[in-house]
Design a protein around this motif. Sequence first.
Motif, PDB file in Angstrom:
ATOM      1  N   LEU A   1       0.837  -1.313   0.011  1.00 29.43           N
ATOM      2  CA  LEU A   1      -0.068   0.002  -0.170  1.00 29.43           C
ATOM      3  C   LEU A   1       0.927   1.409   0.109  1.00 29.43           C
ATOM      4  N   ALA A   2       1.986   1.485   0.815  1.00 25.44           N
ATOM      5  CA  ALA A   2       2.508   2.505   0.964  1.00 25.44           C
ATOM      6  C   ALA A   2       3.710   2.375   0.294  1.00 25.44           C
ATOM      7  N   GLY A   3       4.170   1.423  -0.297  1.00 25.03           N
ATOM      8  CA  GLY A   3       5.653   1.177  -0.973  1.00 25.03           C
ATOM      9  C   GLY A   3       6.662   0.650  -0.002  1.00 25.03           C
ATOM     10  N   PRO A   4       7.691   0.011  -0.288  1.00 18.56           N
ATOM     11  CA  PRO A   4       8.697  -0.405   0.473  1.00 18.56           C
ATOM     12  C   PRO A   4       9.505   0.734   1.173  1.00 18.56           C
ATOM     13  N   ARG A   5       9.500   1.951   0.506  1.00 19.05           N
ATOM     14  CA  ARG A   5      10.225   3.051   1.237  1.00 19.05           C
ATOM     15  C   ARG A   5       9.591   3.383   2.409  1.00 19.05           C
ATOM     16  N   HIS A   6       8.086   3.400   2.565  1.00 18.96           N
ATOM     17  CA  HIS A   6       7.517   4.032   3.661  1.00 18.96           C
ATOM     18  C   HIS A   6       6.792   2.800   4.373  1.00 18.96           C
ATOM     19  N   ALA A   7       7.329   1.403   4.218  1.00 18.93           N
ATOM     20  CA  ALA A   7       6.564   0.367   4.875  1.00 18.93           C
ATOM     21  C   ALA A   7       6.626   0.505   6.417  1.00 18.93           C
ATOM     22  N   LEU A   8       7.877   0.771   6.993  1.00 19.70           N
ATOM     23  CA  LEU A   8       7.996   0.877   8.458  1.00 19.70           C
ATOM     24  C   LEU A   8       7.187   1.871   9.181  1.00 19.70           C
ATOM     25  N   GLN A   9       7.018   3.189   8.449  1.00 20.90           N
ATOM     26  CA  GLN A   9       6.394   4.137   8.907  1.00 20.90           C
ATOM     27  C   GLN A   9       4.779   3.876   8.922  1.00 20.90           C
ATOM     28  N   ALA A  10       4.476   3.004   7.766  1.00 25.15           N
ATOM     29  CA  ALA A  10       3.125   2.755   7.867  1.00 25.15           C
ATOM     30  C   ALA A  10       2.752   1.858   8.878  1.00 25.15           C
ATOM     31  N   ALA A  11       3.471   0.770   8.869  1.00 23.67           N
ATOM     32  CA  ALA A  11       3.278  -0.296   9.755  1.00 23.67           C
ATOM     33  C   ALA A  11       3.413   0.408  11.241  1.00 23.67           C
ATOM     34  N   ARG A  12       4.107   1.083  11.583  1.00 24.73           N
ATOM     35  CA  ARG A  12       3.947   1.880  13.018  1.00 24.73           C
ATOM     36  C   ARG A  12       2.691   2.733  13.140  1.00 24.73           C
ATOM     37  N   THR A  13       2.220   3.480  11.998  1.00 28.34           N
ATOM     38  CA  THR A  13       0.994   4.146  11.955  1.00 28.34           C
ATOM     39  C   THR A  13      -0.283   3.156  12.435  1.00 28.34           C
ATOM     40  N   VAL A  14      -0.335   2.367  11.579  1.00 25.70           N
ATOM     41  CA  VAL A  14      -1.361   1.157  11.681  1.00 25.70           C
ATOM     42  C   VAL A  14      -1.366   0.478  13.045  1.00 25.70           C
ATOM     43  N   THR A  15      -0.056  -0.059  13.556  1.00 25.94           N
ATOM     44  CA  THR A  15      -0.007  -0.572  14.828  1.00 25.94           C
ATOM     45  C   THR A  15      -0.451   0.366  15.868  1.00 25.94           C
ATOM     46  N   ALA A  16       0.060   1.693  15.920  1.00 27.39           N
ATOM     47  CA  ALA A  16      -0.368   2.624  16.981  1.00 27.39           C
ATOM     48  C   ALA A  16      -1.909   2.722  17.044  1.00 27.39           C
TER      49      ALA A  16
END
Length: 201
Positions: free
Chosen positions: A148-163
């Motif tokens: 969804l967010a692209g590999p470059r933003h995967a960590l930021q997106a995962a943290r946003t969703v998890t939070a």
Amino acid sequence: MATGNSYIGGVPTPDRTSLSAIVSAAGDLLESDGLPAVTMAAVAARVGVRAPSLYKRLRNRDELIEMVAEAALGDLRERLARAVGAGGDGAPVGDPRARLEALIVAAREFARVRPAAFRLVFAPGDLRLDPALLAATSAPLFDVVAELAGPRHALQAARTVTAWATGFILMELSSAFRLGGDLDEAFDYGIRRLAEAITDR
């Protein structure tokens, strides 16, 4: 090597009490009576041995609590893997937004079944959990947010969703939503808006 159950004075000897049974008993205590009730003495009573016997398998209560948390993570990992499914080549199937929703719903269902374990794993604390297990549990989420967010933003997106998801679920478990309204509707709304927000356009 002796086979069958071994008893001394009517109490199972330590070698007949498995580590998995000890961790399972501690997990049951956690859900029924809360974290403070998970003592070495209480767990020993559940598995039918004296408290000192547990120290033949565990260093201390902290190690026991960490093992309970890791067992809960293992359960959550299996639930998340089932939620997204996989094709014949092992790759997840379906629309990534649908898979994201399935993952968050599975986490919420886990929390409803095992609320104390969910709090133990996701609330702030000093648990030292196995990094490999944490990575394996997070893998389905990282896979879908990378789409969804692209590999470059995967960590930021995962943290946003998890939070968002853990915050919502922990508030729900604590009955902290006090303004009325349909929580299922609010949960679905949040998932849809999250998916839109992290999608790389």
